[in-house]
Design a protein around this motif. Sequence first.
Motif, PDB file in Angstrom:
ATOM      1  N   ASP A  45      23.793 -25.965  11.695  1.00  0.00           N
ATOM      2  CA  ASP A  45      23.293 -25.976  10.325  1.00  0.00           C
ATOM      3  C   ASP A  45      24.297 -25.248   9.442  1.00  0.00           C
ATOM      4  O   ASP A  45      24.868 -24.230   9.836  1.00  0.00           O
ATOM      5  N   VAL A  46      24.534 -25.784   8.257  1.00  0.00           N
ATOM      6  CA  VAL A  46      25.489 -25.181   7.332  1.00  0.00           C
ATOM      7  C   VAL A  46      24.782 -24.887   6.010  1.00  0.00           C
ATOM      8  O   VAL A  46      23.972 -25.678   5.541  1.00  0.00           O
ATOM      9  N   SER A  47      25.063 -23.715   5.479  1.00  0.00           N
ATOM     10  CA  SER A  47      24.492 -23.305   4.200  1.00  0.00           C
ATOM     11  C   SER A  47      25.634 -23.044   3.230  1.00  0.00           C
ATOM     12  O   SER A  47      26.449 -22.152   3.452  1.00  0.00           O
ATOM     13  N   PHE A  48      25.687 -23.844   2.156  1.00  0.00           N
ATOM     14  CA  PHE A  48      26.771 -23.742   1.173  1.00  0.00           C
ATOM     15  C   PHE A  48      26.244 -23.154  -0.117  1.00  0.00           C
ATOM     16  O   PHE A  48      25.240 -23.607  -0.669  1.00  0.00           O
ATOM     17  N   LYS A  49      26.942 -22.123  -0.618  1.00  0.00           N
ATOM     18  CA  LYS A  49      26.557 -21.502  -1.882  1.00  0.00           C
ATOM     19  C   LYS A  49      27.756 -21.530  -2.823  1.00  0.00           C
ATOM     20  O   LYS A  49      28.757 -20.862  -2.580  1.00  0.00           O
ATOM     21  N   PRO A  50      27.699 -22.314  -3.900  1.00  0.00           N
ATOM     22  CA  PRO A  50      28.807 -22.347  -4.864  1.00  0.00           C
ATOM     23  C   PRO A  50      28.863 -21.041  -5.651  1.00  0.00           C
ATOM     24  O   PRO A  50      27.938 -20.235  -5.618  1.00  0.00           O
ATOM     25  N   SER A 197      30.001 -15.899   8.098  1.00  0.00           N
ATOM     26  CA  SER A 197      29.937 -16.430   6.733  1.00  0.00           C
ATOM     27  C   SER A 197      31.370 -16.574   6.246  1.00  0.00           C
ATOM     28  O   SER A 197      32.119 -15.598   6.206  1.00  0.00           O
ATOM     29  N   LEU A 198      31.764 -17.790   5.921  1.00  0.00           N
ATOM     30  CA  LEU A 198      33.133 -18.089   5.541  1.00  0.00           C
ATOM     31  C   LEU A 198      33.272 -18.094   4.025  1.00  0.00           C
ATOM     32  O   LEU A 198      32.344 -18.478   3.306  1.00  0.00           O
ATOM     33  N   ARG A 199      34.451 -17.725   3.548  1.00  0.00           N
ATOM     34  CA  ARG A 199      34.659 -17.598   2.110  1.00  0.00           C
ATOM     35  C   ARG A 199      35.828 -18.464   1.639  1.00  0.00           C
ATOM     36  O   ARG A 199      36.830 -18.605   2.331  1.00  0.00           O
ATOM     37  N   SER A 200      35.673 -19.026   0.419  1.00  0.00           N
ATOM     38  CA  SER A 200      36.734 -19.770  -0.242  1.00  0.00           C
ATOM     39  C   SER A 200      36.647 -19.467  -1.729  1.00  0.00           C
ATOM     40  O   SER A 200      35.727 -19.939  -2.404  1.00  0.00           O
ATOM     41  N   SER A 201      37.587 -18.676  -2.218  1.00  0.00           N
ATOM     42  CA  SER A 201      37.569 -18.187  -3.608  1.00  0.00           C
ATOM     43  C   SER A 201      36.189 -17.609  -3.921  1.00  0.00           C
ATOM     44  O   SER A 201      35.768 -16.651  -3.320  1.00  0.00           O
ATOM     45  N   SER A 202      35.437 -18.222  -4.829  1.00  0.00           N
ATOM     46  CA  SER A 202      34.126 -17.679  -5.198  1.00  0.00           C
ATOM     47  C   SER A 202      32.979 -18.334  -4.439  1.00  0.00           C
ATOM     48  O   SER A 202      31.813 -18.023  -4.673  1.00  0.00           O
ATOM     49  N   LYS A 203      33.287 -19.244  -3.485  1.00  0.00           N
ATOM     50  CA  LYS A 203      32.252 -19.959  -2.749  1.00  0.00           C
ATOM     51  C   LYS A 203      32.103 -19.387  -1.342  1.00  0.00           C
ATOM     52  O   LYS A 203      33.042 -18.830  -0.781  1.00  0.00           O
ATOM     53  N   THR A 204      30.919 -19.537  -0.761  1.00  0.00           N
ATOM     54  CA  THR A 204      30.682 -19.114   0.614  1.00  0.00           C
ATOM     55  C   THR A 204      29.995 -20.232   1.372  1.00  0.00           C
ATOM     56  O   THR A 204      29.282 -21.067   0.796  1.00  0.00           O
ATOM     57  N   LEU A 205      30.205 -20.234   2.687  1.00  0.00           N
ATOM     58  CA  LEU A 205      29.604 -21.237   3.550  1.00  0.00           C
ATOM     59  C   LEU A 205      29.294 -20.569   4.889  1.00  0.00           C
ATOM     60  O   LEU A 205      30.162 -19.948   5.496  1.00  0.00           O
ATOM     61  N   LYS A 206      28.079 -20.703   5.357  1.00  0.00           N
ATOM     62  CA  LYS A 206      27.664 -20.091   6.613  1.00  0.00           C
ATOM     63  C   LYS A 206      27.491 -21.181   7.662  1.00  0.00           C
ATOM     64  O   LYS A 206      26.773 -22.171   7.431  1.00  0.00           O
ATOM     65  N   ALA A 207      28.166 -21.039   8.814  1.00  0.00           N
ATOM     66  CA  ALA A 207      28.073 -22.006   9.906  1.00  0.00           C
ATOM     67  C   ALA A 207      28.318 -21.294  11.221  1.00  0.00           C
ATOM     68  O   ALA A 207      29.230 -20.467  11.321  1.00  0.00           O
ATOM     69  N   ASP A 208      27.512 -21.596  12.237  1.00  0.00           N
ATOM     70  CA  ASP A 208      27.714 -21.011  13.561  1.00  0.00           C
ATOM     71  C   ASP A 208      28.908 -21.666  14.251  1.00  0.00           C
ATOM     72  O   ASP A 208      29.274 -22.804  13.956  1.00  0.00           O
ATOM     73  N   TYR A 209      29.500 -20.929  15.211  1.00  0.00           N
ATOM     74  CA  TYR A 209      30.634 -21.456  15.975  1.00  0.00           C
ATOM     75  C   TYR A 209      30.363 -21.199  17.451  1.00  0.00           C
ATOM     76  O   TYR A 209      30.494 -20.076  17.939  1.00  0.00           O
ATOM     77  N   GLN A 210      29.957 -22.261  18.168  1.00  0.00           N
ATOM     78  CA  GLN A 210      29.628 -22.175  19.588  1.00  0.00           C
ATOM     79  C   GLN A 210      30.192 -23.394  20.298  1.00  0.00           C
ATOM     80  O   GLN A 210      29.954 -24.527  19.873  1.00  0.00           O
ATOM     81  N   THR A 211      30.946 -23.189  21.372  1.00  0.00           N
ATOM     82  CA  THR A 211      31.600 -24.298  22.057  1.00  0.00           C
ATOM     83  C   THR A 211      31.282 -24.318  23.549  1.00  0.00           C
ATOM     84  O   THR A 211      30.908 -23.308  24.139  1.00  0.00           O
ATOM     85  N   ILE A 212      31.434 -25.497  24.131  1.00  0.00           N
ATOM     86  CA  ILE A 212      31.455 -25.688  25.582  1.00  0.00           C
ATOM     87  C   ILE A 212      32.821 -26.265  25.915  1.00  0.00           C
ATOM     88  O   ILE A 212      33.239 -27.268  25.330  1.00  0.00           O
TER      89      ILE A 212
END
Length: 222
Positions: A45-50, A197-212
């Motif tokens: 699930d990804v949550s984007f906040k401008p 929580s990842l950042r790009s200039s004034s925007k943020t995006l939250k996404a989990d990182y899990q691999t097999i």
Amino acid sequence: MSKRRLTTIALAMACAGLGGGAAFAQGAGVYARAYGGLSTLNSTDVSFKPGLPGPPSTDKLSFDSGLLVGAALGYDFEGPWKAEIEYAYRSSDVRRLPVSLAQSGDFASTAIMVNGLYSFGEVGPLRPYVGAGAGFSPELDLDLTSSGPSAPPPSALGNYSRSGRFAYQGIAGAELPLTDRWTGFGEFRVFAIDSPSLRSSSKTLKADYQTIDLLVGVSRRF
């Protein structure tokens, strides 16, 4: 796969190693390993906040199987235990991406890990082992790009990154001795980076990182 389930698998692998098994003696010494393989990044699930007032938008990303490469330097303690420090790179392309966010993208990470490995001894020609590792991610990077004209441009386009997040993994594998110094190996891993929580200039995006991960490689003793 949830972060709780990944944690449970990693702990189970580590505890299994404590359960015993016939150890084998091959002499203490330094070794180096190099490997490559497939890394499957779990849907998230990804949550984007401008960078504007208002609630974040939410959706789901899924990914194609990607690339994993890495190397490690370790020490064999002349018995069942080994310890090593490792550097690994993973990258996966986005397979499903809402057009409201972007048209294409990729999610990549680097990780520096300290691993402990426990060998069960010789089972036929193989030497099975389990292990667990902990460390951090120097760089976690999600690129969202446009593959063609759009009107208006998706609001989430950009490069989102984060560094210094806690990472952990569980390992199960087997070695196949090739010569006195060279050994081949294959591994199954579960790997995760703590809810970034990842950042790009004034925007943020939250996404989990899990691999097999599934990988093969070679090891050389010195």
